[in-house]
Design a protein around this motif. Structure first.
Motif, PDB file in Angstrom:
ATOM      1  N   UNK A 475      -3.812 -33.505   9.927  1.00  0.00           N
ATOM      2  CA  UNK A 475      -2.525 -31.709   9.227  1.00  0.00           C
ATOM      3  C   UNK A 475      -2.870 -32.114   7.854  1.00  0.00           C
ATOM      4  N   UNK A 476      -2.514 -33.592   6.987  1.00  0.00           N
ATOM      5  CA  UNK A 476      -2.387 -33.330   6.068  1.00  0.00           C
ATOM      6  C   UNK A 476      -3.715 -32.833   5.013  1.00  0.00           C
ATOM      7  N   UNK A 477      -5.029 -33.545   5.356  1.00  0.00           N
ATOM      8  CA  UNK A 477      -6.283 -32.653   4.856  1.00  0.00           C
ATOM      9  C   UNK A 477      -6.074 -31.164   5.269  1.00  0.00           C
ATOM     10  N   UNK A 478      -5.785 -31.000   5.827  1.00  0.00           N
ATOM     11  CA  UNK A 478      -5.484 -29.338   6.477  1.00  0.00           C
ATOM     12  C   UNK A 478      -4.819 -28.906   4.866  1.00  0.00           C
ATOM     13  N   UNK A 479      -3.378 -28.223   5.254  1.00  0.00           N
ATOM     14  CA  UNK A 479      -2.487 -28.299   4.503  1.00  0.00           C
ATOM     15  C   UNK A 479      -2.987 -28.984   3.238  1.00  0.00           C
ATOM     16  N   UNK A 480      -3.553 -29.509   2.022  1.00  0.00           N
ATOM     17  CA  UNK A 480      -4.204 -30.001   1.376  1.00  0.00           C
ATOM     18  C   UNK A 480      -5.195 -28.892   0.591  1.00  0.00           C
ATOM     19  N   UNK A 481      -6.137 -28.633   1.225  1.00  0.00           N
ATOM     20  CA  UNK A 481      -6.834 -27.114   1.323  1.00  0.00           C
ATOM     21  C   UNK A 481      -6.182 -25.507   1.534  1.00  0.00           C
ATOM     22  N   UNK A 482      -5.298 -25.994   2.223  1.00  0.00           N
ATOM     23  CA  UNK A 482      -4.882 -24.732   2.423  1.00  0.00           C
ATOM     24  C   UNK A 482      -3.914 -24.327   1.279  1.00  0.00           C
TER      25      UNK A 482
END
Length: 665
Positions: A475-482
């Motif tokens: 979830x953190x990685x998805x936010x990082x990219x988004x």
């Protein structure tokens, strides 16, 4: 009696340290008293344990008054928090405000002194700086003369039974005379006004200054009494200018960790410095790191990852540390000696090869930065790159160099050192475009999914657990990219997650030595007037500030720091701190006790301090271990026939600071 007490205390320390080692090695058992959802006080404690360098007296009540979520939001926006109090504490540490050029000019490295000796650099006119230069110049000349004399010594003129530089009876007699004369002068020096005192010390020869320093070894505060910050720095720099810079840098870090209201920013600054590690023991980095932490790391600690990545890539400290400033493209004009046209006329000059360390040859292309950029800074060791990608990245960053780094030089792009031509890194095509090739590659890496996962994993490892849940990392990685690498938003996702607030995450992380020392000082409400002794404690514990030589930085995992020897060192520090035996750090253990508490019962004091220092989170084993030993009259600090004598509050506080529970955050 004193011997008996020392033996008793030593025994107690060993027993408690063994208990700490056992409990930490076994891991933290789930506390059945913690509900599935942390209650408010434990939630506040969890926030303090993870987002700060430790709770201070009164912090939990303050957070509960404004609300945990509101407090976290404040910490995520440090620019809105008044931090003037810590800035006042840092004001005497003048190097922390200097740019690198100023540091080099005021605290000259060997190269600057050599330039003065050879007439290539002027002696400064400012009296304080001049005194520093003259002291270092005298040492430089003495070393040079000694080296020349040693070189002129032949086997035929040297007694085979003695060393060429062995001290003669005449030398010993002369030194004894100097020492006696200095001892006579030393007391008179203390009676002089600060200006006159420092002038008289500056007049002494380097050898006499060293002898005087030994004479005043335990009286530093007396020697510096009444001096302003500049005078204090000058006095210390007469012996070692570089040490002044290193000491003030370390003091600044500790003072910020202990006293800054922008705690999350300080935690993140430490996190990113460790991630983008630079070693202060490598030449010019002794002077470059001050600006690196202040101007590169801290301003971007809760900003955009790409901005931080670019800033570190162009930082003189990083360029010097990983030798990229020496990297030359194999087919570049510089490597092939192609002459260049000077701007001021038609005279053509061959481009000099980059400066090399003494005794080393130019190696051309240097892959250090290209490798660490992908392995440690962005993608991670399993990020999908190959050795060919490392080489291509190194070619991209040729020409990213420095101008005279040992004199505080800044970043510059040198076209003639750059390897022209297109490059391909991990399938990403980079057109030949000089300096912009580097920013292109950094942009590509900053937005790569592997980078998002690697950075998110490290953040979760620092704030949640040594083995963070994969669902949280995803979830953190998805936010990082988004969010284009917005560190604040990635942290917010983590801090709003159930994994962060889970009972099993509560006090589940073992503190590093820095976290332990800072949290102990904060917990006791100590007053730090000189943080240098704290920095020395960290060296003893195996974590010297800015002293990690490999680019990996210090480990965040428990197994690195949990062993009997290290924990015994922590226990000894705790006892020294709580008993007021650390110079420059004043502690009053009694101020942590409830008002008007005049109890003479060590167990009652223990209960009070368990609540104050550990929010009551103490295991039965820890409580019983300490409580049982407190029955010893020598440790409880009462006369053998007088049960009413005041308990040794400092001893009890020190043992709690060294407990397994305080080792965890």
């Amino acid at each position: 009696m004193r011997l008996h007490m020392r033996i008793a205390v030593t025994t107690l320390v060993l027993i408690c340290a063994a208990a700490v080692s056992t409990q930490l090695a076994l891991g933290k058992k789930k506390d059945t008293r913690v509900a599935s959802q942390l209650e408010d006080r434990k939630r506040a404690q969890q926030a303090l344990n993870r987002l700060t360098f430790g709770a201070r007296p009164g912090d939990i009540n303050h957070i509960l008054a404004i609300g945990v979520d509101q407090w976290i939001d404040q910490q995520l926006h440090p620019e809105k928090i008044d931090d003037s109090a810590v800035e006042t504490r840092l004001a005497p540490l003048r190097t922390l405000k200097m740019d690198t050029h100023e540091i080099v000019e005021n605290f000259p490295p060997q190269q600057m002194i050599k330039a003065v000796a050879e007439g290539k650099q002027r002696m400064p006119s400012d009296p304080a700086r001049k005194a520093i230069y003259e002291a270092q110049l005298a040492r430089y000349v003495a070393r040079k003369d000694k080296k020349e004399q040693a070189g002129n010594t032949t086997p035929a003129t040297t007694d085979s039974t003695t060393k060429p530089d062995a001290m003669t009876d005449e030398d010993r007699a002369r030194r004894r005379g100097q020492r006696m004369e200095l001892e006579q002068k030393s007391e008179a020096l203390l009676d002089l006004p600060p200006d006159e005192r420092i002038k008289e010390i500056a007049k002494l020869s380097p050898e006499e200054q060293r002898m005087l320093a030994n004479t005043f070894k335990d009286r530093r505060d007396e020697v510096m009494e009444g001096m302003n910050p500049k005078q204090r720095e000058t006095l210390m720099a007469l012996n070692n200018p570089q040490q002044v810079v290193s000491d003030e840098l370390a003091q600044g870090k500790l003072l910020r960790a202990v006293y800054s209201e922008r705690q999350l920013e300080e935690v993140m600054t430490d996190f990113w410095f460790n991630h983008f590690n630079v070693f202060n023991g490598k030449g010019a980095d002794r002077y470059l790191i001050t600006s690196y932490e202040r101007d590169v790391i801290r301003p971007h600690a809760i900003g955009k990852f790409e901005d931080l990545l670019v800033a570190t890539a162009k930082s003189p400290a990083m360029l010097f540390y990983l030798d990229n400033w020496l990297s030359v493209g194999p087919d570049s004009d510089a490597a092939n000696g192609v002459p260049r046209q000077q701007n001021w006329g038609r005279r053509r000059q061959r481009f000099p090869r980059p400066q090399q360390a003494k005794g080393k040859r130019a190696n051309g292309l240097n892959e250090n930065y290209g490798r660490e950029l992908m392995e440690l800074h962005t993608l991670g060791v399993n990020g999908g790159y190959t050795q060919k990608d490392v080489t291509e990245a190194a070619r991209v960053f040729t020409g990213w160099t420095l101008k005279e780094p040992r004199k505080g030089g800044d970043f510059q792009f040198e076209e003639r050192m750059h390897e022209s031509g297109d490059k391909v890194v991990m399938g990403h095509h980079i057109k030949s475009n000089g300096e912009k090739e580097g920013t292109d590659l950094l942009h590509f890496l900053a937005h790569n999914p592997s980078t998002a996962k690697f950075i998110s994993t490290k953040l979760a490892m620092r704030f949640v657990s040594d083995d963070p849940p994969s669902t949280l990392v995803d979830r953190m990685a998805q936010t990082f990219l988004k969010k284009n690498g917005d560190i604040r938003e990635v942290l917010r996702i983590m801090l709003e997650s159930p994994e962060f607030w889970a009972p099993e995450a509560y006090r589940a992380k073992v503190k590093t030595p820095l976290e332990f020392v800072a949290s102990a000082v904060r917990a006791t409400g100590a007053e730090v007037t000189d943080a240098t002794p704290l920095a020395r404690q960290l060296q003893t514990m195996g974590m010297p500030l800015y002293g990690m030589q490999p680019p990996t930085g210090y480990s965040m995992k428990a197994d690195t720091w949990v062993n009997s020897s290290a924990l015994l060192g922590r226990m000894n520090f705790s006892l020294a701190l709580a008993s007021g035996k650390l110079k420059g750090v004043q502690v009053d253990p009694n101020h942590l006790l409830p008002a008007n508490d005049a109890t003479a019962d060590p167990t009652a004091v223990l209960n009070d301090l368990e609540s104050t220092l550990l929010a009551g989170d103490v295991s039965r084993q820890t409580h019983d271990t300490i409580s049982a030993r407190l029955q010893d009259a020598t440790i409880a600090q009462r006369k053998l026939d007088d049960a009413s004598h005041t308990p040794n509050t400092g001893m009890i506080e020190g043992l709690l600071l060294g407990s397994p529970e305080f080792q965890r955050r």
